[in-house]
Design an enzyme around this catalytic site. Structure first.
Site, PDB file in Angstrom:
ATOM      1  N   GLU A  17       0.840  -1.202   0.000  1.00 30.98           N
ATOM      2  CA  GLU A  17       0.000   0.000   0.000  1.00 30.98           C
ATOM      3  C   GLU A  17       0.876   1.253   0.000  1.00 30.98           C
ATOM      4  O   GLU A  17       1.888   1.296   0.705  1.00 30.98           O
ATOM      5  CB  GLU A  17      -0.880   0.005   1.253  1.00 30.98           C
ATOM      6  CG  GLU A  17      -1.757   1.259   1.336  1.00 30.98           C
ATOM      7  CD  GLU A  17      -2.890   1.091   2.315  1.00 30.98           C
ATOM      8  OE1 GLU A  17      -3.728   0.200   2.088  1.00 30.98           O
ATOM      9  OE2 GLU A  17      -2.920   1.831   3.307  1.00 30.98           O
ATOM     10  N   HIS A 152     -13.834  -2.559  15.161  1.00 27.24           N
ATOM     11  CA  HIS A 152     -13.745  -1.129  14.857  1.00 27.24           C
ATOM     12  C   HIS A 152     -14.039  -0.346  16.145  1.00 27.24           C
ATOM     13  O   HIS A 152     -14.959  -0.698  16.890  1.00 27.24           O
ATOM     14  CB  HIS A 152     -14.760  -0.758  13.760  1.00 27.24           C
ATOM     15  CG  HIS A 152     -14.584   0.652  13.286  1.00 27.24           C
ATOM     16  ND1 HIS A 152     -15.133   1.730  13.946  1.00 27.24           N
ATOM     17  CD2 HIS A 152     -13.876   1.165  12.246  1.00 27.24           C
ATOM     18  CE1 HIS A 152     -14.790   2.849  13.318  1.00 27.24           C
ATOM     19  NE2 HIS A 152     -14.028   2.532  12.286  1.00 27.24           N
ATOM     20  N   GLN A 215       6.506   5.866  15.238  1.00 28.68           N
ATOM     21  CA  GLN A 215       5.363   5.284  14.540  1.00 28.68           C
ATOM     22  C   GLN A 215       4.472   4.473  15.489  1.00 28.68           C
ATOM     23  O   GLN A 215       3.281   4.327  15.233  1.00 28.68           O
ATOM     24  CB  GLN A 215       5.942   4.312  13.502  1.00 28.68           C
ATOM     25  CG  GLN A 215       5.318   4.360  12.134  1.00 28.68           C
ATOM     26  CD  GLN A 215       5.973   3.275  11.283  1.00 28.68           C
ATOM     27  OE1 GLN A 215       7.165   3.026  11.379  1.00 28.68           O
ATOM     28  NE2 GLN A 215       5.194   2.610  10.479  1.00 28.68           N
TER      29      GLN A 215
HETATM   30  P1  FAD Z   1     -17.730   1.101   7.955  1.00 30.98           P
HETATM   31  O1  FAD Z   1     -17.741  -0.216   7.302  1.00 30.98           O
HETATM   32  O2  FAD Z   1     -18.848   2.030   7.645  1.00 30.98           O
HETATM   33  O3  FAD Z   1     -17.671   0.854   9.541  1.00 30.98           O
HETATM   34  C1  FAD Z   1     -17.476   1.945  10.451  1.00 30.98           C
HETATM   35  C2  FAD Z   1     -18.234   1.657  11.744  1.00 30.98           C
HETATM   36  O4  FAD Z   1     -19.656   1.733  11.484  1.00 30.98           O
HETATM   37  C3  FAD Z   1     -18.006   0.255  12.308  1.00 30.98           C
HETATM   38  O5  FAD Z   1     -18.048   0.347  13.713  1.00 30.98           O
HETATM   39  C4  FAD Z   1     -19.186  -0.538  11.804  1.00 30.98           C
HETATM   40  O6  FAD Z   1     -19.514  -1.652  12.622  1.00 30.98           O
HETATM   41  C5  FAD Z   1     -20.291   0.524  11.859  1.00 30.98           C
HETATM   42  N1  FAD Z   1     -21.370   0.267  10.890  1.00 30.98           N
HETATM   43  C6  FAD Z   1     -21.233  -0.154   9.613  1.00 30.98           C
HETATM   44  N2  FAD Z   1     -22.451  -0.252   9.034  1.00 30.98           N
HETATM   45  C7  FAD Z   1     -23.361   0.153   9.951  1.00 30.98           C
HETATM   46  C8  FAD Z   1     -24.779   0.294   9.953  1.00 30.98           C
HETATM   47  N3  FAD Z   1     -25.493  -0.013   8.872  1.00 30.98           N
HETATM   48  N4  FAD Z   1     -25.376   0.741  11.088  1.00 30.98           N
HETATM   49  C9  FAD Z   1     -24.657   1.061  12.200  1.00 30.98           C
HETATM   50  N5  FAD Z   1     -23.307   0.926  12.253  1.00 30.98           N
HETATM   51  C10 FAD Z   1     -22.669   0.486  11.146  1.00 30.98           C
HETATM   52  N6  FAD Z   1      -9.302   5.850   5.639  1.00 30.98           N
HETATM   53  C11 FAD Z   1      -9.129   6.824   4.712  1.00 30.98           C
HETATM   54  O7  FAD Z   1      -9.513   7.978   4.953  1.00 30.98           O
HETATM   55  N7  FAD Z   1      -8.551   6.563   3.495  1.00 30.98           N
HETATM   56  C12 FAD Z   1      -8.136   5.323   3.146  1.00 30.98           C
HETATM   57  O8  FAD Z   1      -7.624   5.122   2.044  1.00 30.98           O
HETATM   58  C13 FAD Z   1      -8.289   4.259   4.111  1.00 30.98           C
HETATM   59  N8  FAD Z   1      -7.909   2.980   3.817  1.00 30.98           N
HETATM   60  C14 FAD Z   1      -8.137   1.978   4.732  1.00 30.98           C
HETATM   61  C15 FAD Z   1      -7.805   0.658   4.397  1.00 30.98           C
HETATM   62  C16 FAD Z   1      -8.012  -0.378   5.310  1.00 30.98           C
HETATM   63  C17 FAD Z   1      -7.659  -1.791   4.947  1.00 30.98           C
HETATM   64  C18 FAD Z   1      -8.558  -0.088   6.593  1.00 30.98           C
HETATM   65  C19 FAD Z   1      -8.764  -1.187   7.598  1.00 30.98           C
HETATM   66  C20 FAD Z   1      -8.916   1.223   6.924  1.00 30.98           C
HETATM   67  C21 FAD Z   1      -8.722   2.268   6.003  1.00 30.98           C
HETATM   68  N9  FAD Z   1      -9.066   3.579   6.290  1.00 30.98           N
HETATM   69  C22 FAD Z   1      -8.895   4.578   5.360  1.00 30.98           C
HETATM   70  C23 FAD Z   1      -9.647   3.919   7.606  1.00 30.98           C
HETATM   71  C24 FAD Z   1     -11.178   3.799   7.590  1.00 30.98           C
HETATM   72  O9  FAD Z   1     -11.730   4.779   6.758  1.00 30.98           O
HETATM   73  C25 FAD Z   1     -11.654   3.964   9.037  1.00 30.98           C
HETATM   74  O10 FAD Z   1     -11.267   2.869   9.813  1.00 30.98           O
HETATM   75  C26 FAD Z   1     -13.128   4.286   9.215  1.00 30.98           C
HETATM   76  O11 FAD Z   1     -13.320   4.677  10.571  1.00 30.98           O
HETATM   77  C27 FAD Z   1     -14.082   3.146   8.936  1.00 30.98           C
HETATM   78  O12 FAD Z   1     -14.143   2.841   7.616  1.00 30.98           O
HETATM   79  P2  FAD Z   1     -14.948   1.556   7.110  1.00 30.98           P
HETATM   80  O13 FAD Z   1     -14.964   1.608   5.645  1.00 30.98           O
HETATM   81  O14 FAD Z   1     -14.463   0.341   7.795  1.00 30.98           O
HETATM   82  O15 FAD Z   1     -16.433   1.926   7.686  1.00 30.98           O
END
Ligand code: FAD
Length: 292
Positions: A17, A152, A215
């Site tokens: 990445e 999360h 870090q």
């Molecule tokens: P979600 O899948 O929406 O989950 C977030 C929270 O909401 C979780 O607690 C989940 O259980 C909850 N949730 C999900 N759906 C619902 C629902 N329907 N109702 C109620 N609660 C719900 N961030 C960046 O800004 N840029 C990046 O490029 C980036 N890359 C990443 C790559 C990886 C592999 C990972 C693990 C994280 C990355 N992140 C990045 C960080 C990420 O954006 C954060 O961790 C963010 O807080 C959650 O993103 P998510 O897509 O997992 O969210």
């Protein structure tokens, strides 16, 4: 090439990445670092995307450039928090036009300002909303989503975390990449629980090599990851000397990766943080295993 096809390969493989520059002035040094990482011929590379936009425009530029010049399949990240369906729709079109086949669908982190703001009018609340939009866009992306072996931070408990993860996968994720973790047993336990919950898509473990003591604090703050005593001892002993810590951090990450391969996981994604020496160190340590 789609990442879902790459993940069918049963031989050990690795991907890296990278992230775009935080300011326009950093683009040249980022490009040089990314090219050096591409020269290691990983199975694919991912490029992160800023949650609030910012210099995210370079995400697609970097992905398109590397795929074209090195023939490496690229995974472009896309976040949706505080965006409108219109701007995300435009981005989806740009990704399609660039010929990129793989999209990592993310919500993005909620900054303190976003957390405190009125969210009722937002177009997106969770990554699942973006996954649905991507699936409904008439495109044929291979879609990745994020998952969290240590839950999360916003999830009340493991059950709720896995419930929403299943919802995201059912909406159309082809694979999931994990948040960083430093104890492989946490991943194995997570895998057991999600398989039991009926989540069957490939899981790509994300490994973060910690190569300087500064870090460590940042990584824990960002991810909430558990630091095993074995790792803390390494930081205590070598953290004061950058060259030693680099060597020890690469060795620790290599050790984690070998254990994952040995336990039947074929593909590992490394958060190489635009550090070619880290990516190269890991590839060199795994040269026979990776057949390079
Ligand atoms: P979600 O899948 O929406 O989950 C977030 C929270 O909401 C979780 O607690 C989940 O259980 C909850 N949730 C999900 N759906 C619902 C629902 N329907 N109702 C109620 N609660 C719900 N961030 C960046 O800004 N840029 C990046 O490029 C980036 N890359 C990443 C790559 C990886 C592999 C990972 C693990 C994280 C990355 N992140 C990045 C960080 C990420 O954006 C954060 O961790 C963010 O807080 C959650 O993103 P998510 O897509 O997992 O969210």
């Amino acid at each position: 090439m789609k990442i879902s096809d790459i993940l069918k390969n049963e031989k050990p493989s690795i991907s890296f990445e990278v992230f775009p520059p935080k300011a326009d002035t950093g683009i040249e040094s980022v490009r040089q670092a990314v090219e050096k990482i591409a020269e290691l011929s990983p199975s694919f590379m991912s490029v992160t995307y800023g949650a609030g936009g910012g210099t995210s425009r370079y995400t697609l530029d970097i992905a398109r450039d590397i795929e074209k010049r090195f023939g490496i399949p690229m995974l472009t990240h896309l976040t949706c928090v505080s965006s409108t369906r219109e701007t995300v729709g435009e981005m989806i079109k740009k990704i399609t036009d660039a010929g990129i086949e793989n999209v990592m669908a993310l919500r993005g982190d909620l900054t303190p300002e976003l957390t405190e703001s009125d969210r009722s009018g937002w177009d997106y609340h969770h990554a699942v909303d973006l996954v649905r939009q991507l699936r409904e866009s008439g495109t044929d992306f291979c879609i990745g989503g994020a998952c969290y072996p240590e839950i999360h931070p916003e999830s009340a408990d493991r059950r709720e975390d896995i419930l929403h993860l299943k919802e995201k996968v059912d909406a159309g994720c082809d694979f999931l990449t994990t948040q960083m973790f430093f104890d492989n047993n946490l991943l194995y336990s997570f895998l057991y629980k999600i398989r039991e919950a009926g989540i069957a898509v490939p899981i790509v473990p994300g490994i973060m090599p910690i190569t300087n003591a500064r870090q460590v604090e940042r990584a824990i703050k960002l991810s909430g990851s558990f630091m095993p005593q074995r790792f803390k001892s390494i930081v205590d002993r070598f953290g004061g000397d950058d060259a030693s810590m680099l060597q020890a951090g690469v060795a620790y990450a290599t050790d984690q990766i070998i254990d994952l391969y040995a336990n039947g996981i074929n593909h590992v994604h490394v958060y190489s943080m635009n550090k070619p020496q880290v990516a190269a160190g890991i590839v060199s340590n795994l040269s026979h295993i990776l057949g390079k």
